[in-house]
Design an enzyme around this catalytic site. Structure first.
Site, PDB file in Angstrom:
ATOM      1  N   ASP A   7      -3.410   8.079   7.887  1.00 21.50           N
ATOM      2  CA  ASP A   7      -4.424   7.239   8.541  1.00 21.50           C
ATOM      3  C   ASP A   7      -3.719   6.343   9.568  1.00 21.50           C
ATOM      4  OD1 ASP A   7      -3.260   5.157   7.151  1.00 21.50           O
ATOM      5  OD2 ASP A   7      -4.944   4.814   5.791  1.00 21.50           O
ATOM      6  N   SER A  42       0.806  -1.224   0.000  1.00 16.78           N
ATOM      7  CA  SER A  42       0.000   0.000   0.000  1.00 16.78           C
ATOM      8  C   SER A  42       0.840   1.276   0.000  1.00 16.78           C
ATOM      9  CB  SER A  42      -0.916   0.020   1.221  1.00 16.78           C
ATOM     10  OG  SER A  42      -0.153  -0.093   2.411  1.00 16.78           O
ATOM     11  N   HIS A  56      -0.638   4.626   7.478  1.00 16.59           N
ATOM     12  CA  HIS A  56       0.119   5.193   6.349  1.00 16.59           C
ATOM     13  C   HIS A  56       0.562   6.627   6.579  1.00 16.59           C
ATOM     14  CE1 HIS A  56      -2.461   1.971   4.616  1.00 16.59           C
ATOM     15  NE2 HIS A  56      -1.281   1.624   4.112  1.00 16.59           N
TER      16      HIS A  56
END
Ligand code: NAG
Ligand code: NAG
Length: 368
Positions: free
Chosen positions: A333, A40, A336
């Protein structure tokens, strides 16, 4: 009349300045293409196309992308550009190459000519990594199969010699391993065995990439995962104390010298292989220790920008609060970094010194 010519001239001059500024903003491309693999931290929308991915593995809804040029979610796990985008920008591209699964079928050569991004949020080096938490993801082995398809396609049009030359000058950017470590931390058994397996798997995948034509690798190691908002919450819940979740940081710290030794050995073994290894643990620790410098100004190192509850670790979506200035926050978040942190990572990979990138930075790798 004279006045009108004068204003035309002024408009023309302004346009010239604009054009010049634009040209200046985009340096010439330093490499033919960039190919991106991993999780990600570098996914630019592959997971958007997977039917079986759970919300935990998606970032294609608000408030992701709030600072992207379109202000729209794209599948990037960030408020804006991620590290792959920003490294590609430093190499002279507008952003990361497109997500492999976003390309129209059948594949067209012009879509592949500046590179492709195969990264998938939630994925890792292991074949099953991510499945439990994120559902359907693209494991590294499948990312490599997709890359093999791309190479075959390019070779068919350009011929194998030109393709080999094209690939040998391109940058292969890889950011993976965090999810393998994260999942292992929930069922710890033998840490040394786990780390040896992780590095062996990494080696296997790097060899496959080399066999397909990759020569110049930019690799970023596993960051101090225990300091994310979600892992601070984990510690609070498990131990009732504040701080980073140490078991994960210890694993990450131990993995770096093993990764570094493996890549160094591989580069001796494989003729023409060159690499730049970024130490994400050191990079992030440096920012924690120096939150305010002439280049950045972070005032919130612990709480996520998009999220609620302790450490803002609830997860980001449309209904949770959003911090007003994302550039103040280390974390976007629960898991991340913000675009501002990714920018530091990209810049450090590109021109950083030996404290952070070894045996050379990406700019030096490009110039080989
Ligand atoms: C957003 O996340 C919060 C916190 O996890 C949750 O309570 C809420 O239901 C979510 N909203 C949506 C629209 O998913
Ligand atoms: C490397 O860069 C960092 C950050 O800019 C700096 O603090 C450090 O002194 C540099 N180290 C060396 C060996 O030049």
């Amino acid at each position: 009349m004279a006045n009108q010519s004068a204003s035309y001239l002024l408009v023309a001059l302004c346009l010239l300045v604009l054009v010049a500024k634009h040209a200046e903003a985009r340096p010439p491309r330093l490499v033919p293409a960039v190919f991106v693999f991993g999780d990600s931290t570098v996914d630019v929308g592959n997971n958007n196309f997977l039917g079986g991915t759970r919300k935990e593995g998606k970032a294609n809804f608000p408030q992701y992308g709030v600072d992207f040029p379109t202000s729209m979610p794209t599948g990037r796990f960030s408020n804006g550009f991620n590290t792959a985008d920003q490294l590609a920008q430093l190499l002279g591209f507008p952003m990361s190459p497109p997500a492999y699964l976003s390309l129209s079928r059948p594949l067209k050569l012009h879509q592949l000519s500046k590179g492709v991004n195969f990264a998938s949020g939630g994925s890792g080096l292991g074949k099953h990594t991510g499945r439990l938490i994120a559902g359907e993801v693209i494991p590294m082995s499948l990312q490599l199969e997709y890359f093999a398809t791309v190479v075959e396609h390019i070779s068919k049009s350009a011929g194998s010699r030109r393709t080999a030359s094209f690939l040998s000058k391109s940058i292969f950017f890889i950011s993976t391993g965090s999810n393998d470590m994260f999942e292992y931390s929930f069922s710890r058994s033998d840490d040394s065995m786990f780390l040896l397996g992780l590095v062996a798997s990494y080696k296997h995948h790097l060899k496959s990439l080399y066999r397909l034509g990759a020569r110049k690798f930019s690799i970023i190691s596993i960051p101090p995962l225990g300091c994310t908002p979600s892992q601070r919450l984990r510690r609070l819940e498990q131990m009732g104390t504040q701080g980073c979740f140490d078991p994960l940081n210890d694993l990450s710290l131990r993995s770096y010298p093993m990764l570094a030794a493996m890549v160094e050995e591989l580069a001796h073994e494989l003729p023409g292989m060159a690499y730049s290894l970024g130490n994400a643990y050191k990079m992030v620790s440096f920012v924690f220790a120096n939150p305010q410098t002439k280049d950045w100004h972070f005032t919130e190192l612990v709480v996520a920008c998009c999220g609620e509850g302790p450490f803002g670790a609830s997860g980001c979506n449309q209904t949770v609060p959003l911090c007003p200035n994302r550039n103040d926050h280390l974390f976007w978040d629960g898991n991340h970094p913000t675009q501002a942190v990714s920018a530091i990572a990209a810049q450090t990979l590109f021109v950083g010194n030996g404290t952070f990138v070894n045996p050379m930075n990406v700019l030096q790798l490009v110039q080989l």
